[in-house]
Design a protein around this motif. Sequence first.
Motif, PDB file in Angstrom:
ATOM      1  N   PHE A  40      10.835   2.448  -8.798  1.00 26.50           N
ATOM      2  CA  PHE A  40      10.740   2.758 -10.222  1.00 26.50           C
ATOM      3  C   PHE A  40       9.464   3.479 -10.591  1.00 26.50           C
ATOM      4  CE2 PHE A  40      13.759  -0.888 -10.703  1.00 26.50           C
ATOM      5  CZ  PHE A  40      14.815  -0.086 -11.047  1.00 26.50           C
ATOM      6  N   THR A  41       8.393   3.355  -9.792  1.00 32.99           N
ATOM      7  CA  THR A  41       7.129   3.949 -10.237  1.00 32.99           C
ATOM      8  C   THR A  41       6.856   5.309  -9.625  1.00 32.99           C
ATOM      9  OG1 THR A  41       5.969   2.705  -8.555  1.00 32.99           O
ATOM     10  CG2 THR A  41       5.999   1.774 -10.742  1.00 32.99           C
ATOM     11  N   ARG A  42       7.372   5.598  -8.434  1.00 34.92           N
ATOM     12  CA  ARG A  42       7.010   6.876  -7.812  1.00 34.92           C
ATOM     13  C   ARG A  42       7.857   7.997  -8.389  1.00 34.92           C
ATOM     14  NH1 ARG A  42       3.090   5.520  -3.993  1.00 34.92           N
ATOM     15  NH2 ARG A  42       2.515   7.670  -4.307  1.00 34.92           N
ATOM     16  N   LEU A  51       0.836  -1.200   0.000  1.00 38.79           N
ATOM     17  CA  LEU A  51       0.000   0.000   0.000  1.00 38.79           C
ATOM     18  C   LEU A  51       0.873   1.254   0.000  1.00 38.79           C
ATOM     19  CD1 LEU A  51      -2.939  -0.689   2.454  1.00 38.79           C
ATOM     20  CD2 LEU A  51      -2.973  -0.585  -0.012  1.00 38.79           C
ATOM     21  N   ALA A  52       1.999   1.213   0.735  1.00 42.38           N
ATOM     22  CA  ALA A  52       2.850   2.399   0.840  1.00 42.38           C
ATOM     23  C   ALA A  52       3.423   2.787  -0.509  1.00 42.38           C
ATOM     24  CB  ALA A  52       3.976   2.166   1.833  1.00 42.38           C
ATOM     25  N   VAL A  53       3.712   1.820  -1.378  1.00 37.90           N
ATOM     26  CA  VAL A  53       4.284   2.196  -2.676  1.00 37.90           C
ATOM     27  C   VAL A  53       3.211   2.412  -3.728  1.00 37.90           C
ATOM     28  CG1 VAL A  53       6.473   1.065  -2.244  1.00 37.90           C
ATOM     29  CG2 VAL A  53       4.686  -0.161  -3.432  1.00 37.90           C
ATOM     30  N   THR A  54       1.943   2.054  -3.461  1.00 42.54           N
ATOM     31  CA  THR A  54       0.937   2.232  -4.509  1.00 42.54           C
ATOM     32  C   THR A  54      -0.072   3.326  -4.216  1.00 42.54           C
ATOM     33  OG1 THR A  54      -0.283   0.424  -3.519  1.00 42.54           O
ATOM     34  CG2 THR A  54       1.035  -0.104  -5.434  1.00 42.54           C
ATOM     35  N   LEU A 105       8.745   9.802  -1.643  1.00 42.31           N
ATOM     36  CA  LEU A 105       8.288   8.417  -1.734  1.00 42.31           C
ATOM     37  C   LEU A 105       9.346   7.525  -2.360  1.00 42.31           C
ATOM     38  CD1 LEU A 105       4.626   9.203  -2.510  1.00 42.31           C
ATOM     39  CD2 LEU A 105       5.590   8.338  -0.426  1.00 42.31           C
ATOM     40  N   VAL A 106      10.208   8.114  -3.205  1.00 48.74           N
ATOM     41  CA  VAL A 106      11.356   7.343  -3.698  1.00 48.74           C
ATOM     42  C   VAL A 106      12.263   6.995  -2.516  1.00 48.74           C
ATOM     43  CG1 VAL A 106      13.443   7.487  -5.091  1.00 48.74           C
ATOM     44  CG2 VAL A 106      11.296   8.281  -6.012  1.00 48.74           C
ATOM     45  N   PHE A 154       7.966  -1.826 -16.890  1.00 47.75           N
ATOM     46  CA  PHE A 154       9.384  -2.070 -16.614  1.00 47.75           C
ATOM     47  C   PHE A 154       9.616  -2.340 -15.133  1.00 47.75           C
ATOM     48  CE2 PHE A 154      13.367  -0.140 -15.159  1.00 47.75           C
ATOM     49  CZ  PHE A 154      14.263  -0.976 -15.799  1.00 47.75           C
ATOM     50  N   ALA A 155       8.963  -1.542 -14.289  1.00 48.24           N
ATOM     51  CA  ALA A 155       9.150  -1.704 -12.838  1.00 48.24           C
ATOM     52  C   ALA A 155       8.670  -3.071 -12.377  1.00 48.24           C
ATOM     53  CB  ALA A 155       8.406  -0.598 -12.094  1.00 48.24           C
TER      54      ALA A 155
END
Lengths: 166, 90
Positions: B23-25, A20-23, B30-31, A94-95
């Motif tokens: 890679f997405t943020r 959840l923290a990264v999305t 947040l990185v 890619f990620a």
Amino acid sequence: MLETVSFYLFAGVLLFAALLAVTLRHPVYSVLCFLVSMFSLAVLFWLLKAYFVAVVHITVYAGAILILFLFVIMLLGFDKEPPALWTNPIRFGFAIGFSTLSLAGLLWIYKIAVCQAARPEPLSQAGTIESIGRLLFSSYLLPFEFLSVVLLVAIIGSVVLAKKEL
Amino acid sequence: MVPYSHFIIVAFILFAIGLVGLFTRRNTLLVLLSIELLFNSVNLLFVTFSGMVGNLDGQIAALFSMAIAAAELFRSKKTVDVSHFNSLKE
């Protein structure tokens, strides 16, 4: 029994909160999910009998880093970030691909390396403050002192970067 | 007692989640948060291996890595988009 149940419970909470923290789109929600995952990770450290590491982990991450993140967010006032899936699908693909590949690679290395290693023997001593401290001030004294220099450099560097002119 | 291999697999999955975030943020903060997730995955591996080997050296390594994470500094600029960064100091 209790140990097993709490391991699976907190490992699940850890991975779910990290996902959840990264999305999540809102930065404050991300940081709070990160906080939840850090507390679950501290429980995992505790289950590994690394008591001192668990307490230091909560102090550093929940106490210092999370407060720093929240301060920066509150001061700058971030707006919501559009989801990467439709702003940049190539980068998103890619990620996902790269992280899946690295996960597969890590599991492969684990399969050939760790499984063939010697049978794990039970930890002779728990990671209490006393045992960690004895080790830290005897065989790890030099790296420990170098670490204080690193922290000093970080303090001086942040002052230099923050001041407009010296 | 939970087998050590389960801890290792949790650490691997945490590493993969951190890579996705890295890679997405686009938000700098947040990185950095994703990099913290990578750090923590490695810390969990250190502590697990410390238990497997049977001495405390891995826990010392995890403590050092936490101290380095605490020493991280970052400067808040007007923009927080990573692609606009080209110097450490404006």
